[in-house]
Scaffold this motif. Sequence first.
Motif, PDB file in Angstrom:
ATOM      1  N   LEU A   1      43.264 -55.633   2.347  1.00  0.00           N
ATOM      2  CA  LEU A   1      42.409 -56.827   2.359  1.00  0.00           C
ATOM      3  C   LEU A   1      41.568 -56.854   3.639  1.00  0.00           C
ATOM      4  N   LYS A   2      40.250 -56.625   3.513  1.00  0.00           N
ATOM      5  CA  LYS A   2      39.358 -56.617   4.678  1.00  0.00           C
ATOM      6  C   LYS A   2      38.227 -57.623   4.456  1.00  0.00           C
ATOM      7  N   ALA A   3      37.865 -58.343   5.509  1.00  0.00           N
ATOM      8  CA  ALA A   3      36.838 -59.378   5.398  1.00  0.00           C
ATOM      9  C   ALA A   3      35.524 -58.810   4.850  1.00  0.00           C
ATOM     10  N   ARG A   4      35.126 -57.642   5.353  1.00  0.00           N
ATOM     11  CA  ARG A   4      33.850 -57.051   4.927  1.00  0.00           C
ATOM     12  C   ARG A   4      33.837 -56.772   3.422  1.00  0.00           C
ATOM     13  N   ASP A   5      34.936 -56.158   2.927  1.00  0.00           N
ATOM     14  CA  ASP A   5      35.017 -55.833   1.500  1.00  0.00           C
ATOM     15  C   ASP A   5      35.062 -57.096   0.643  1.00  0.00           C
TER      16      ASP A   5
ATOM     17  N   ALA B   1      27.971 -63.520   2.809  1.00  0.00           N
ATOM     18  CA  ALA B   1      28.035 -62.933   4.146  1.00  0.00           C
ATOM     19  C   ALA B   1      29.462 -63.034   4.665  1.00  0.00           C
ATOM     20  N   VAL B   2      29.848 -62.113   5.577  1.00  0.00           N
ATOM     21  CA  VAL B   2      31.211 -62.141   6.127  1.00  0.00           C
ATOM     22  C   VAL B   2      31.508 -63.522   6.733  1.00  0.00           C
ATOM     23  N   GLY B   3      30.517 -64.076   7.460  1.00  0.00           N
ATOM     24  CA  GLY B   3      30.713 -65.372   8.114  1.00  0.00           C
ATOM     25  C   GLY B   3      30.977 -66.509   7.128  1.00  0.00           C
ATOM     26  N   ALA B   4      30.472 -66.361   5.899  1.00  0.00           N
ATOM     27  CA  ALA B   4      30.640 -67.436   4.904  1.00  0.00           C
ATOM     28  C   ALA B   4      32.107 -67.622   4.503  1.00  0.00           C
ATOM     29  N   ILE B   5      32.909 -66.537   4.642  1.00  0.00           N
ATOM     30  CA  ILE B   5      34.348 -66.651   4.334  1.00  0.00           C
ATOM     31  C   ILE B   5      34.953 -67.804   5.135  1.00  0.00           C
ATOM     32  N   TYR B   6      34.508 -67.881   6.409  1.00  0.00           N
ATOM     33  CA  TYR B   6      35.136 -68.830   7.326  1.00  0.00           C
ATOM     34  C   TYR B   6      34.557 -70.239   7.221  1.00  0.00           C
TER      35      TYR B   6
END
Lengths: 221, 221
Positions: free
Chosen positions: A38-42, A50-55
């Motif tokens: 499990l990687k944020a980028r993937d 975008a990666v930042g949108a996860i947070y």
Amino acid sequence: MTQQERPVSAAVARRAELRERLLVAGRAAIEAGGLSSLKARDLAAAAGCAVGAIYTVFADLDELILAIGAGTLSALEGALESATGDAGAAADELSRLARGYLQFARAHETLWRALFEHRLGGRAVPAWFLEDQNRLFALIEAPLARLLPQEPPAARARLARSLFSAVHGVVFLGLEEKIAPTPAATLDAELERLVRAFAAGLAAESPAAQSPGSCAGSSSS
Amino acid sequence: MTQQERPVSAAVARRAELRERLLVAGRAAIEAGGLSSLKARDLAAAAGCAVGAIYTVFADLDELILAIGAGTLSALEGALESATGDAGAAADELSRLARGYLQFARAHETLWRALFEHRLGGRAVPAWFLEDQNRLFALIEAPLARLLPQEPPAARARLARSLFSAVHGVVFLGLEEKIAPTPAATLDAELERLVRAFAAGLAAESPAAQSPGSCAGSSSS
């Protein structure tokens, strides 16, 4: 509803939708390659953000993993509930629950393993996750209450967790064939024998079962 | 001994010494940071050899990890043997073994966890490692033989492994406090209750224990 609330609601709906897409992507990643894959980028790529949108929807990846775990617990609860029925003898119900747990672990092995591999590194498990766990343990406490009517609730709660841990150990080492070759039929039979013996032994502990001749029978009612 | 054998013996001795240094370094690395912290480069630095020299004494890092695991099993066997005695009742001995296992896991937690985390990725576990495991299970089979004298040896061997797995599950989830806060005294008491109930339930299964009034007593002799 005032006019000002409309854009807020739309934003809330978009975030809820993103949350769901991230959960689906995270679950698929764990199913495909285990927790370590499990990687944020993937995840961001799979969910189309975008990666930042996860947070914007999860505080960190741990929170996302806990949310996926809650989904696994909920699916497990559903599978176990369909395996219970309050008419039967307590030992039968404990045995059905153990069998249901083994079947669930077989059917969802990577998601199930992720529940136990994930560590929060010193942070406390959130209350909502513990509640999900406790609902599961309540399924075990119910037949134990019939088996041991005089057991205080706190002791029964501990006992349910110990029995769960014991069943988990047999399922975990058995599915991995970690300590011995364990064909499916052998694992089924061993789990059944363990739970039956445990239930019979517990029943023999209780005062109601101390009368002669009652140890092998149905002291659960 | 001929003159030609001297340099060969010296080379053998040097390799044995390097093997021991690598095992010590590997054990220290696992104790400090778990199995995932074991890296060939760090190992070679700690043992004072080139990275390539590792593979003159071990086929690969898996073989080194298995050798460390064999050392852990041997230490566990020593700890459990000192906890056994063939005079007592079978249930008492099973309970002593479970307590010994819990104590060992507490005292050597990372090395003990490494035994279960390590995976060979499809390769068969070597026979010498299985023999080390089997000597451990024999410690459980002995009291089970007294508890269930009519149990066929193959079934008893399976039962010993199931009981081990159950105890392992309680110890594993309990030490990690994975499913509930588990103070040391609670874990001790729960493990004791589990093993006692299991032993009493097994004894109640056996024909000798079916006579009235014998279920709560000492059907092991």
